[in-house]
Write a protein that holds these residues in place. Structure first.
Motif, PDB file in Angstrom:
ATOM      1  N   PHE A 285      -5.763 -12.900 -17.044  1.00  0.00           N
ATOM      2  CA  PHE A 285      -6.263 -12.084 -15.978  1.00  0.00           C
ATOM      3  C   PHE A 285      -5.793 -12.591 -14.770  1.00  0.00           C
ATOM      4  O   PHE A 285      -5.563 -11.820 -13.560  1.00  0.00           O
ATOM      5  CB  PHE A 285      -7.405 -12.512 -16.615  1.00  0.00           C
ATOM      6  N   GLY A 286      -6.135 -13.575 -13.974  1.00  0.00           N
ATOM      7  CA  GLY A 286      -5.630 -14.493 -12.881  1.00  0.00           C
ATOM      8  C   GLY A 286      -4.886 -13.476 -12.081  1.00  0.00           C
ATOM      9  O   GLY A 286      -4.930 -13.027 -11.223  1.00  0.00           O
ATOM     10  N   PRO A 287      -3.432 -13.824 -13.269  1.00  0.00           N
ATOM     11  CA  PRO A 287      -2.088 -12.743 -12.402  1.00  0.00           C
ATOM     12  C   PRO A 287      -2.389 -11.415 -12.094  1.00  0.00           C
ATOM     13  O   PRO A 287      -1.931 -10.669 -10.977  1.00  0.00           O
ATOM     14  CB  PRO A 287      -0.782 -13.841 -12.891  1.00  0.00           C
ATOM     15  N   PHE A 288      -3.230 -10.564 -13.009  1.00  0.00           N
ATOM     16  CA  PHE A 288      -2.914  -9.547 -13.240  1.00  0.00           C
ATOM     17  C   PHE A 288      -4.032  -8.873 -11.562  1.00  0.00           C
ATOM     18  O   PHE A 288      -4.231  -8.155 -11.151  1.00  0.00           O
ATOM     19  CB  PHE A 288      -3.859  -9.016 -14.131  1.00  0.00           C
ATOM     20  N   PHE A 289      -5.342  -9.598 -12.152  1.00  0.00           N
ATOM     21  CA  PHE A 289      -6.143 -10.028 -10.758  1.00  0.00           C
ATOM     22  C   PHE A 289      -5.820  -9.727  -9.349  1.00  0.00           C
ATOM     23  O   PHE A 289      -5.603  -8.809  -8.585  1.00  0.00           O
ATOM     24  CB  PHE A 289      -7.611 -10.705 -10.796  1.00  0.00           C
ATOM     25  N   GLY A 290      -4.428 -11.030  -9.515  1.00  0.00           N
ATOM     26  CA  GLY A 290      -4.014 -10.774  -7.458  1.00  0.00           C
ATOM     27  C   GLY A 290      -2.968  -9.554  -7.753  1.00  0.00           C
ATOM     28  O   GLY A 290      -3.337  -8.806  -6.064  1.00  0.00           O
ATOM     29  N   ALA A 291      -2.301  -9.330  -8.337  1.00  0.00           N
ATOM     30  CA  ALA A 291      -0.831  -8.114  -8.483  1.00  0.00           C
ATOM     31  C   ALA A 291      -2.317  -6.820  -8.348  1.00  0.00           C
ATOM     32  O   ALA A 291      -1.783  -6.090  -7.252  1.00  0.00           O
ATOM     33  CB  ALA A 291      -0.578  -7.584  -9.157  1.00  0.00           C
ATOM     34  N   ALA A 292      -3.272  -6.731  -8.717  1.00  0.00           N
ATOM     35  CA  ALA A 292      -4.704  -5.587  -8.879  1.00  0.00           C
ATOM     36  C   ALA A 292      -4.971  -5.239  -7.822  1.00  0.00           C
ATOM     37  O   ALA A 292      -5.281  -4.724  -6.197  1.00  0.00           O
ATOM     38  CB  ALA A 292      -5.359  -5.587  -9.537  1.00  0.00           C
ATOM     39  N   LEU A 293      -5.755  -6.763  -6.894  1.00  0.00           N
ATOM     40  CA  LEU A 293      -5.690  -6.727  -5.260  1.00  0.00           C
ATOM     41  C   LEU A 293      -5.225  -6.640  -4.260  1.00  0.00           C
ATOM     42  O   LEU A 293      -5.141  -6.151  -3.174  1.00  0.00           O
ATOM     43  CB  LEU A 293      -6.758  -8.390  -5.306  1.00  0.00           C
ATOM     44  N   VAL A 294      -4.149  -6.566  -4.275  1.00  0.00           N
ATOM     45  CA  VAL A 294      -2.741  -6.094  -3.313  1.00  0.00           C
ATOM     46  C   VAL A 294      -2.132  -5.189  -3.404  1.00  0.00           C
ATOM     47  O   VAL A 294      -2.409  -4.013  -2.416  1.00  0.00           O
ATOM     48  CB  VAL A 294      -1.335  -7.059  -3.383  1.00  0.00           C
ATOM     49  N   TYR A 295      -2.488  -4.765  -5.153  1.00  0.00           N
ATOM     50  CA  TYR A 295      -2.291  -2.862  -4.779  1.00  0.00           C
ATOM     51  C   TYR A 295      -3.451  -2.120  -4.466  1.00  0.00           C
ATOM     52  O   TYR A 295      -3.441  -1.127  -3.822  1.00  0.00           O
ATOM     53  CB  TYR A 295      -2.007  -2.984  -6.923  1.00  0.00           C
ATOM     54  N   MET A 296      -4.887  -2.688  -4.741  1.00  0.00           N
ATOM     55  CA  MET A 296      -5.962  -1.997  -4.120  1.00  0.00           C
ATOM     56  C   MET A 296      -5.653  -1.968  -2.591  1.00  0.00           C
ATOM     57  O   MET A 296      -6.388  -0.984  -1.969  1.00  0.00           O
ATOM     58  CB  MET A 296      -6.878  -2.194  -4.361  1.00  0.00           C
ATOM     59  N   ILE A 297      -5.579  -3.092  -1.833  1.00  0.00           N
ATOM     60  CA  ILE A 297      -5.663  -2.893  -0.237  1.00  0.00           C
ATOM     61  C   ILE A 297      -4.553  -2.098   0.611  1.00  0.00           C
ATOM     62  O   ILE A 297      -4.748  -1.114   1.019  1.00  0.00           O
ATOM     63  CB  ILE A 297      -4.932  -4.170   0.209  1.00  0.00           C
ATOM     64  N   VAL A 298      -3.545  -1.557  -0.537  1.00  0.00           N
ATOM     65  CA  VAL A 298      -2.200  -0.691  -0.071  1.00  0.00           C
ATOM     66  C   VAL A 298      -3.241   1.014  -0.537  1.00  0.00           C
ATOM     67  O   VAL A 298      -2.444   2.134   0.011  1.00  0.00           O
ATOM     68  CB  VAL A 298      -1.039  -1.105  -0.946  1.00  0.00           C
ATOM     69  N   PHE A 299      -3.782   1.070  -1.781  1.00  0.00           N
ATOM     70  CA  PHE A 299      -3.521   2.122  -2.634  1.00  0.00           C
ATOM     71  C   PHE A 299      -4.910   3.182  -1.464  1.00  0.00           C
ATOM     72  O   PHE A 299      -4.858   4.054  -1.249  1.00  0.00           O
ATOM     73  CB  PHE A 299      -3.731   2.358  -4.142  1.00  0.00           C
ATOM     74  N   MET A 300      -5.934   2.120  -1.532  1.00  0.00           N
ATOM     75  CA  MET A 300      -7.361   2.891  -1.206  1.00  0.00           C
ATOM     76  C   MET A 300      -7.247   3.357   0.064  1.00  0.00           C
ATOM     77  O   MET A 300      -7.421   4.934   0.570  1.00  0.00           O
ATOM     78  CB  MET A 300      -8.482   2.250  -0.974  1.00  0.00           C
ATOM     79  N   PRO A 301      -6.414   3.409   1.445  1.00  0.00           N
ATOM     80  CA  PRO A 301      -6.223   3.973   2.555  1.00  0.00           C
ATOM     81  C   PRO A 301      -5.527   4.690   2.419  1.00  0.00           C
ATOM     82  O   PRO A 301      -6.028   6.588   3.357  1.00  0.00           O
ATOM     83  CB  PRO A 301      -5.774   3.029   2.950  1.00  0.00           C
ATOM     84  N   THR A 302      -4.301   5.634   1.300  1.00  0.00           N
ATOM     85  CA  THR A 302      -3.832   6.653   1.071  1.00  0.00           C
ATOM     86  C   THR A 302      -5.518   7.719   1.295  1.00  0.00           C
ATOM     87  O   THR A 302      -3.983   8.804   0.281  1.00  0.00           O
ATOM     88  CB  THR A 302      -2.953   6.696   0.101  1.00  0.00           C
ATOM     89  N   LEU A 303      -6.568   7.586   0.321  1.00  0.00           N
ATOM     90  CA  LEU A 303      -7.238   8.585  -0.335  1.00  0.00           C
ATOM     91  C   LEU A 303      -7.989   8.641   0.533  1.00  0.00           C
ATOM     92  O   LEU A 303      -7.709  10.266   1.139  1.00  0.00           O
ATOM     93  CB  LEU A 303      -8.279   7.938  -1.580  1.00  0.00           C
ATOM     94  N   GLY A 304      -7.437   8.714   1.921  1.00  0.00           N
ATOM     95  CA  GLY A 304      -8.430   9.255   3.100  1.00  0.00           C
ATOM     96  C   GLY A 304      -6.733   9.722   3.528  1.00  0.00           C
ATOM     97  O   GLY A 304      -7.236  11.091   4.275  1.00  0.00           O
ATOM     98  N   LEU A 305      -5.781   9.207   3.722  1.00  0.00           N
ATOM     99  CA  LEU A 305      -5.111   9.741   4.279  1.00  0.00           C
ATOM    100  C   LEU A 305      -4.444  11.323   3.267  1.00  0.00           C
ATOM    101  O   LEU A 305      -4.276  12.253   4.207  1.00  0.00           O
ATOM    102  CB  LEU A 305      -3.954   8.532   4.404  1.00  0.00           C
ATOM    103  N   VAL A 306      -4.636  10.534   2.415  1.00  0.00           N
ATOM    104  CA  VAL A 306      -3.935  12.521   1.870  1.00  0.00           C
ATOM    105  C   VAL A 306      -5.275  13.844   2.240  1.00  0.00           C
ATOM    106  O   VAL A 306      -4.402  14.540   2.452  1.00  0.00           O
ATOM    107  CB  VAL A 306      -3.856  12.270  -0.359  1.00  0.00           C
ATOM    108  N   ASN A 307      -7.036  13.734   2.802  1.00  0.00           N
ATOM    109  CA  ASN A 307      -7.062  14.447   2.356  1.00  0.00           C
ATOM    110  C   ASN A 307      -6.295  14.932   3.901  1.00  0.00           C
ATOM    111  O   ASN A 307      -6.877  15.840   4.467  1.00  0.00           O
ATOM    112  CB  ASN A 307      -8.361  14.103   2.915  1.00  0.00           C
ATOM    113  N   SER A 308      -5.962  14.008   5.731  1.00  0.00           N
ATOM    114  CA  SER A 308      -6.305  14.458   6.840  1.00  0.00           C
ATOM    115  C   SER A 308      -4.835  14.728   6.931  1.00  0.00           C
ATOM    116  O   SER A 308      -4.407  15.864   7.445  1.00  0.00           O
ATOM    117  CB  SER A 308      -5.916  12.656   7.700  1.00  0.00           C
ATOM    118  N   ILE A 309      -3.603  15.025   6.071  1.00  0.00           N
ATOM    119  CA  ILE A 309      -2.764  15.461   5.632  1.00  0.00           C
ATOM    120  C   ILE A 309      -3.036  16.707   5.619  1.00  0.00           C
ATOM    121  O   ILE A 309      -2.273  17.455   6.421  1.00  0.00           O
ATOM    122  CB  ILE A 309      -1.978  15.000   4.837  1.00  0.00           C
ATOM    123  N   SER A 310      -4.148  16.850   4.586  1.00  0.00           N
ATOM    124  CA  SER A 310      -4.074  18.166   3.663  1.00  0.00           C
ATOM    125  C   SER A 310      -4.816  18.746   5.281  1.00  0.00           C
ATOM    126  O   SER A 310      -5.099  20.231   5.703  1.00  0.00           O
ATOM    127  CB  SER A 310      -4.668  17.957   2.509  1.00  0.00           C
TER     128      SER A 310
END
Length: 420
Positions: free
Chosen positions: A104-129
């Motif tokens: 769980f520890g290594p998974f949590f670290g990778a998931a945390l970094v992933y979400m920090i870079v992925f979640m802004p794309t939800l706003g960007l995908v709307n803005s681009i549209s």
């Protein structure tokens, strides 16, 4: 020339295809691993309910940072589609690493970094549209529906290959990584969405995109913002534990069954322009919130025997739950916000929903689920009635205090798309 050809709402076919493909991949990537995350953590990594909620909490942390990333970068200095592409390329690497983690520890670290870079794309995908649409209220649902189709395809692939029953859910992370890498490259071929707030001052608050907070001075938008935060507290129960609930209840190919919700979502998305015209924003948003309460009641009393129909209806209600609140809320935000802060405003509402609301919901839902552990799994009826009650309370608050209004500046803002 025909009146149809001269219609200001007409969208270039090439642009439509690009935006639709972007939406498809954006939500395919998310649905590829997110739906089955709770089951993967419980069955493959032996995680507790609190640890599962902690993993889902990474989404909230990413969403809280999203307005800062979008406001600083996409609204100010760089084209949104380029920022979008870079973020997805980094996300692809982190998704691959998450699938390789053995604890769980290594998974949590990778998931945390992933979400920090992925979640802004939800706003960007709307803005681009929205940047390419002259009439978002009518045009956006037809673009956004391809995101729903992407989520459906991801769930059907998981069910088709039997990854849940075969103990192979680590492959969902590889699928998501490949999809994210493709989207990262494709993003550089999307229509240009240049920064629009470049010349509007340089205070710290503006540089961080916090000028979108000015929307909260309005009672109407403040009520919408608070309601968005509160309704996502019960929403966390659904995101975090529905797949585990279905698998513990003996539902085969649970992820594929969950795709019924996205199929319903697609149908309601296509009907959204008509529904918004007939109901208005307040009634549409209210129906969406009340649907959450009904869904949890159905989950609470359904089973895989004679009451399986209740589970199926609960899943199908996702179309109303999501479209009537989240998609309608995104359209309302775009219509409400002045043009120079629209990217920031989309990030702000993502922070309210996927950030603050789901953060609180994750912190609450994990311990509640752990408190109802039984010898054979969990006492799901007791668990589901708690978010049902919360959704009713939020609906009452929204009904009493929200007043539908759109500022003159936003209502009359130029809707000419940026040339491709």
């Amino acid at each position: 020339m025909s009146l149809r050809a001269e219609s200001p709402a007409r969208l270039d076919p090439v642009v439509r295809v690009k935006l639709s493909a972007m939406m498809f991949l954006e939500f395919f990537v998310w649905g590829a691993w997110f739906v089955t995350l709770g089951t993967y953590l419980a069955q493959e990594l032996g995680a507790s309910g609190s640890q599962i909620s902690l993993a889902f909490l990474t989404q909230s942390l990413g969403a809280i940072l999203a307005p800062l990333v979008v406001g600083l970068v996409a609204d100010r200095y760089f084209a949104a589609q380029k920022v979008f592409g870079v973020l997805h390329l980094v996300a692809a690497v982190m998704m691959f690493l998450a699938g390789q983690a053995g604890s769980f520890g290594p998974f949590f670290g990778a998931a945390l970094v992933y979400m920090i870079v992925f979640m802004p794309t939800l706003g960007l995908v709307n803005s681009i549209s929205f940047n390419q649409l002259r009439d978002p209220e009518k045009q956006f649902p037809a673009i956004r529906v391809f995101g729903t189709l992407g989520w459906i395809v991801a769930g059907l692939i998981i069910g088709w290959f039997g990854w849940e029953q075969g103990g192979s859910l680590e492959l969902t992370f590889l699928m998501a990584a490949v999809g994210s890498a493709l989207l990262g490259v494709f993003a550089f071929f999307l229509p240009d969405t240049p920064p629009r707030g470049r010349d509007r001052g340089g205070s710290i608050g503006q540089l961080l995109g916090l000028d979108a907070l000015g929307l909260l001075k309005s009672r109407s938008y403040l009520t919408f913002f608070i309601s968005s935060v509160l309704i996502c507290i019960p929403l966390a129960f659904y995101y975090n534990f529905t797949n585990l609930y279905l698998n513990e209840s003996g539902v085969q190919a649970a992820a594929a069954y969950q795709s019924l919700g996205q199929m319903s979502e697609a149908l309601f998305l296509l009907a959204m322009p008509f529904l918004l015209r007939r109901l208005g924003f307040k009634k549409t948003l209210l129906v969406g919130m009340l649907a959450w309460a009904l869904r949890y009641v159905l989950f609470g009393f359904g089973d895989t025997g004679s009451m399986f129909w209740m589970i199926l209806i609960g899943l199908v209600l996702h179309g109303i739950c999501y479209d009537f609140f989240f998609v309608a809320g995104q359209i309302y935000t775009d219509k409400y916000a002045p043009s120079h802060v629209r990217s920031s405003a989309q990030g702000l509402i993502s922070m309210a929903t996927y950030g603050l609301g789901l953060l609180i919901g994750s912190l609450i839902s994990g311990p509640i689920v752990d408190a109802y552990v039984t010898e054979g799994g969990h006492a799901w009826t007791s668990i589901w009635l708690i978010p049902a009650g919360l959704a009713v309370v939020v609906s009452i608050f929204f009904f009493l205090f929200f007043r539908e209004e759109v500022p003159v500046e936003a209502a009359t803002a130029d809707r000419t798309p940026t040339p491709v």
